[in-house]
Design a protein around this motif. Structure first.
Motif, PDB file in Angstrom:
ATOM      1  N   ILE A  68       0.357  -1.348  -0.228  1.00  0.00           N
ATOM      2  CA  ILE A  68       0.542   0.142   0.146  1.00  0.00           C
ATOM      3  C   ILE A  68       1.548   0.962  -0.027  1.00  0.00           C
ATOM      4  O   ILE A  68       1.664   1.148   0.541  1.00  0.00           O
ATOM      5  N   THR A  75      -7.671   1.928  -3.363  1.00  0.00           N
ATOM      6  CA  THR A  75      -6.794   0.959  -2.778  1.00  0.00           C
ATOM      7  C   THR A  75      -7.612   0.812  -0.991  1.00  0.00           C
ATOM      8  O   THR A  75      -6.791  -0.312  -0.931  1.00  0.00           O
ATOM      9  N   MET A  79      -7.117  -3.002   0.131  1.00  0.00           N
ATOM     10  CA  MET A  79      -7.220  -3.007   1.368  1.00  0.00           C
ATOM     11  C   MET A  79      -8.016  -3.923   2.228  1.00  0.00           C
ATOM     12  O   MET A  79      -7.514  -5.142   2.956  1.00  0.00           O
ATOM     13  N   MET A  89      -0.206  -8.480   3.724  1.00  0.00           N
ATOM     14  CA  MET A  89       0.110  -6.257   3.532  1.00  0.00           C
ATOM     15  C   MET A  89       1.123  -5.698   4.093  1.00  0.00           C
ATOM     16  O   MET A  89       1.440  -5.743   5.130  1.00  0.00           O
ATOM     17  N   ALA A  91       1.793  -1.792   4.118  1.00  0.00           N
ATOM     18  CA  ALA A  91       1.483  -0.051   4.189  1.00  0.00           C
ATOM     19  C   ALA A  91       3.425   0.701   4.351  1.00  0.00           C
ATOM     20  O   ALA A  91       3.693   0.656   5.362  1.00  0.00           O
ATOM     21  N   ARG A  93       5.077   4.350   4.946  1.00  0.00           N
ATOM     22  CA  ARG A  93       4.387   4.887   6.198  1.00  0.00           C
ATOM     23  C   ARG A  93       5.095   6.498   5.267  1.00  0.00           C
ATOM     24  O   ARG A  93       5.739   6.549   4.554  1.00  0.00           O
ATOM     25  N   ALA A  99      -2.427   4.604   3.117  1.00  0.00           N
ATOM     26  CA  ALA A  99      -1.207   4.001   3.788  1.00  0.00           C
ATOM     27  C   ALA A  99      -0.706   4.686   5.120  1.00  0.00           C
ATOM     28  O   ALA A  99      -0.071   4.125   5.740  1.00  0.00           O
TER      29      ALA A  99
END
Length: 99
Positions: A68, A75, A79, A89, A91, A93, A99
């Protein structure tokens, strides 16, 4: 030798396809439209679905894992699909959006 599945359009999808293609990977663009023509130039395989955001489930369920980066409603939908079907998953940051 990796295969990248994206929504096939611009922005992060385009740049991730470009990087994967430059590294020798195969890139798959699952389009929300029902015709080719909107995909980015780095898609090796283009799948027009005509499904709009519903195609997000195809993206999430076709993947071994979901990355992500930023993102909006599409998105978030991906998710949720990845979570429901227990796909791993990650993400990134600081990239904004979902995200």
């Amino acid at each position: 030798g990796a295969i990248l599945v994206t929504g096939g359009l611009g922005g992060v999808m385009r740049f991730s396809c470009m990087g994967a293609k430059e590294a020798g990977g195969i890139t798959v663009g699952v389009l929300p439209q029902d015709k080719r023509g909107e995909e980015n130039e780095f898609c090796s395989v283009v799948i027009p679905t005509g499904m709009g955001y519903a195609r997000d489930f195809i993206n999430a369920l076709s993947a071994d894992a979901v990355i992500i980066i930023g993102g909006g409603a599409g998105t978030l939908s991906e998710m949720c699909a990845a979570y429901m079907y227990e796909r791993p998953m990650v993400a990134i940051r600081g990239t904004g959006g979902m995200a």
